[in-house]
Scaffold this motif. Structure first.
Motif, PDB file in Angstrom:
ATOM      1  N   PHE A  34       0.970  -0.887  -0.234  1.00 54.45           N
ATOM      2  CA  PHE A  34       0.037   0.538   0.398  1.00 54.45           C
ATOM      3  C   PHE A  34       0.861   0.972   0.253  1.00 54.45           C
ATOM      4  O   PHE A  34       1.737   0.725   0.645  1.00 54.45           O
ATOM      5  N   GLY A  94       1.052  -5.620   4.064  1.00 56.12           N
ATOM      6  CA  GLY A  94       0.469  -6.549   4.947  1.00 56.12           C
ATOM      7  C   GLY A  94       1.494  -8.187   4.540  1.00 56.12           C
ATOM      8  O   GLY A  94       1.315  -8.419   3.393  1.00 56.12           O
ATOM      9  N   LYS A 100      -2.035  -7.764  10.637  1.00 61.04           N
ATOM     10  CA  LYS A 100      -1.344  -6.547  10.800  1.00 61.04           C
ATOM     11  C   LYS A 100      -0.144  -5.673   9.535  1.00 61.04           C
ATOM     12  O   LYS A 100       0.738  -6.564   8.822  1.00 61.04           O
ATOM     13  N   LEU A 101      -0.712  -4.441   9.142  1.00 59.08           N
ATOM     14  CA  LEU A 101       0.347  -3.573   8.216  1.00 59.08           C
ATOM     15  C   LEU A 101       0.979  -3.466   8.765  1.00 59.08           C
ATOM     16  O   LEU A 101       1.015  -2.531  10.088  1.00 59.08           O
ATOM     17  N   ILE A 102       2.530  -2.803   8.469  1.00 60.27           N
ATOM     18  CA  ILE A 102       3.552  -2.836   8.477  1.00 60.27           C
ATOM     19  C   ILE A 102       3.608  -1.204   8.132  1.00 60.27           C
ATOM     20  O   ILE A 102       4.294  -1.229   6.751  1.00 60.27           O
ATOM     21  N   PHE A 103       4.228  -0.224   8.565  1.00 60.24           N
ATOM     22  CA  PHE A 103       4.334   0.945   7.073  1.00 60.24           C
ATOM     23  C   PHE A 103       5.789   1.580   8.015  1.00 60.24           C
ATOM     24  O   PHE A 103       6.422   0.892   9.240  1.00 60.24           O
ATOM     25  N   GLY A 104       6.485   2.483   6.938  1.00 58.39           N
ATOM     26  CA  GLY A 104       7.583   2.969   6.603  1.00 58.39           C
ATOM     27  C   GLY A 104       7.240   4.042   7.125  1.00 58.39           C
ATOM     28  O   GLY A 104       6.793   4.525   7.981  1.00 58.39           O
ATOM     29  N   THR A 105       8.476   4.450   7.761  1.00 57.67           N
ATOM     30  CA  THR A 105       8.755   5.635   8.142  1.00 57.67           C
ATOM     31  C   THR A 105       8.242   7.594   7.818  1.00 57.67           C
ATOM     32  O   THR A 105       8.669   8.102   8.213  1.00 57.67           O
TER      33      THR A 105
ATOM     34  N   TYR B  35      -2.832   3.306  15.709  1.00 54.33           N
ATOM     35  CA  TYR B  35      -1.784   3.920  16.113  1.00 54.33           C
ATOM     36  C   TYR B  35      -1.653   4.924  16.030  1.00 54.33           C
ATOM     37  O   TYR B  35      -1.675   6.265  16.925  1.00 54.33           O
ATOM     38  N   GLY B  40      10.320   9.923  12.147  1.00 51.61           N
ATOM     39  CA  GLY B  40      11.637   8.898  12.129  1.00 51.61           C
ATOM     40  C   GLY B  40      11.025   7.161  12.257  1.00 51.61           C
ATOM     41  O   GLY B  40      11.401   6.656  12.522  1.00 51.61           O
ATOM     42  N   LEU B  41       9.854   6.769  12.973  1.00 48.53           N
ATOM     43  CA  LEU B  41       9.877   6.038  13.123  1.00 48.53           C
ATOM     44  C   LEU B  41       8.310   5.317  12.600  1.00 48.53           C
ATOM     45  O   LEU B  41       7.451   4.275  12.846  1.00 48.53           O
ATOM     46  N   GLY B  42       7.775   6.413  11.427  1.00 49.80           N
ATOM     47  CA  GLY B  42       6.371   5.888  11.359  1.00 49.80           C
ATOM     48  C   GLY B  42       5.158   6.183  12.017  1.00 49.80           C
ATOM     49  O   GLY B  42       5.270   6.500  12.674  1.00 49.80           O
ATOM     50  N   LEU B  43       4.197   4.288  11.552  1.00 51.14           N
ATOM     51  CA  LEU B  43       2.794   4.860  12.283  1.00 51.14           C
ATOM     52  C   LEU B  43       3.519   3.490  12.938  1.00 51.14           C
ATOM     53  O   LEU B  43       3.694   2.569  12.267  1.00 51.14           O
ATOM     54  N   LEU B  45       1.132   0.552  15.262  1.00 56.28           N
ATOM     55  CA  LEU B  45       0.263   0.062  15.244  1.00 56.28           C
ATOM     56  C   LEU B  45      -0.060  -0.293  17.228  1.00 56.28           C
ATOM     57  O   LEU B  45       0.872  -1.130  17.686  1.00 56.28           O
ATOM     58  N   PHE B  48      -5.896  -2.936  17.999  1.00 59.35           N
ATOM     59  CA  PHE B  48      -6.641  -3.242  16.994  1.00 59.35           C
ATOM     60  C   PHE B  48      -8.067  -3.822  17.681  1.00 59.35           C
ATOM     61  O   PHE B  48      -8.201  -4.895  17.906  1.00 59.35           O
ATOM     62  N   ASP B  59       1.869  -4.143  17.951  1.00 57.67           N
ATOM     63  CA  ASP B  59       3.244  -3.882  17.650  1.00 57.67           C
ATOM     64  C   ASP B  59       3.590  -3.505  19.144  1.00 57.67           C
ATOM     65  O   ASP B  59       4.479  -3.393  19.838  1.00 57.67           O
ATOM     66  N   LEU B 102      -5.612  -6.757   5.889  1.00 51.37           N
ATOM     67  CA  LEU B 102      -5.130  -6.979   5.164  1.00 51.37           C
ATOM     68  C   LEU B 102      -5.030  -6.148   3.948  1.00 51.37           C
ATOM     69  O   LEU B 102      -4.192  -5.327   3.104  1.00 51.37           O
ATOM     70  N   GLN B 106      -7.321   1.056   4.574  1.00 52.30           N
ATOM     71  CA  GLN B 106      -7.813   2.222   6.265  1.00 52.30           C
ATOM     72  C   GLN B 106      -8.302   3.354   6.135  1.00 52.30           C
ATOM     73  O   GLN B 106      -7.333   4.221   5.222  1.00 52.30           O
TER      74      GLN B 106
END
Lengths: 113, 117
Positions: A34, A94, A100-105, B35, B40-43, B45, B48, B59, B102, B106
């Motif tokens: 995404f 994902g 869970k989705l993992i987002f970049g920075t 979230y 510098g760390l983004g999002l 979780l 949920f 996380d 996934l 969202q």
């Protein structure tokens, strides 16, 4: 562990120039991919997503991204940016059979006149 | 249009206070997410929920709890706020119909910027 890398924290570009925002992920299994955009003082909204099928995905506002499995990349491109594209862009991954989705920075795109 | 609203845009609290962040969605979505967003760390979780009264840890759940008593409302609770919880908090929801969270888009609220002094 799964991760997402957005190599560029900031990308400055002039209006009407092309832009590419890079995203690489690490995963040994198939993934969903995404791109989300966050305009100033707003929440995130979806630009585009890859679930399966054609590796070239077109999204809103003229953006597109290409899924490259061999290079584990999902770079975002736009041939000609506008001032209004100034925003922060997040790549997210994902993994199948997880929740869970993992987002970049994030990459902050700054478009100059 | 899907609308996700968060009770406050800005919030200032003191260390040790109990803090409630509220999120409401108006599209009958099954899934809701909290979230936190840090430079510098983004999002990342926090928690949920797939259904009313159900919750799953994300996380970084430490120091947080959640409540989902009604389908449209998902609350994030900081039991005893600490300065390291100063952050932007984003709520999101998704339909729950696509065979897995996934695969779905969202929809995010505008965020609550929390400052803990």
């Amino acid at each position: 562990a799964q991760s997402v890398t957005q190599l560029d924290s900031q990308v400055p570009v002039f209006e009407e120039a092309p832009v590419e925002l890079r995203c690489n992920y690490s995963s040994s299994v198939s993934v969903y991919l995404f791109w989300y955009v966050q305009y100033p003082n707003q929440g995130l909204q979806l630009l585009l997503k890859y679930l399966s099928g054609s590796t070239l995905v077109k999204g809103i506002n003229g953006f597109e991204a290409e899924f490259n499995k061999s290079q584990t990349s999902f770079h975002l491109r736009k041939p000609s940016v506008h001032i209004s594209d100034t925003a922060e862009y997040f790549c997210a991954v994902g993994k199948y059979n997880t929740d869970k989705l993992i987002f970049g920075t994030g990459t902050r795109l700054q478009v100059f006149p | 249009d899907v609308k996700v609203t968060q009770s406050s845009r800005y919030l200032v609290k003191r260390t040790g206070e109990k803090v409630f962040l509220e999120c409401v969605q108006d599209m009958d979505h099954e899934n809701m997410f909290w979230y936190r967003q840090d430079p510098g760390l983004g999002l990342r979780l926090i928690y949920f929920s797939y259904d009313v009264k159900m919750k799953e840890k994300g996380d970084i759940p430490e120091g947080y709890s959640v409540s989902r008593e009604k389908k449209e409302r998902f609350s994030l609770i900081l039991e005893s706020a600490s300065t390291n919880q100063t952050s932007m908090y984003l709520c999101a929801s998704s339909t729950g119909l696509a065979g897995g969270p996934l695969q779905e888009t969202q929809y995010f609220g505008p965020g609550t910027r929390l400052l803990v002094l």
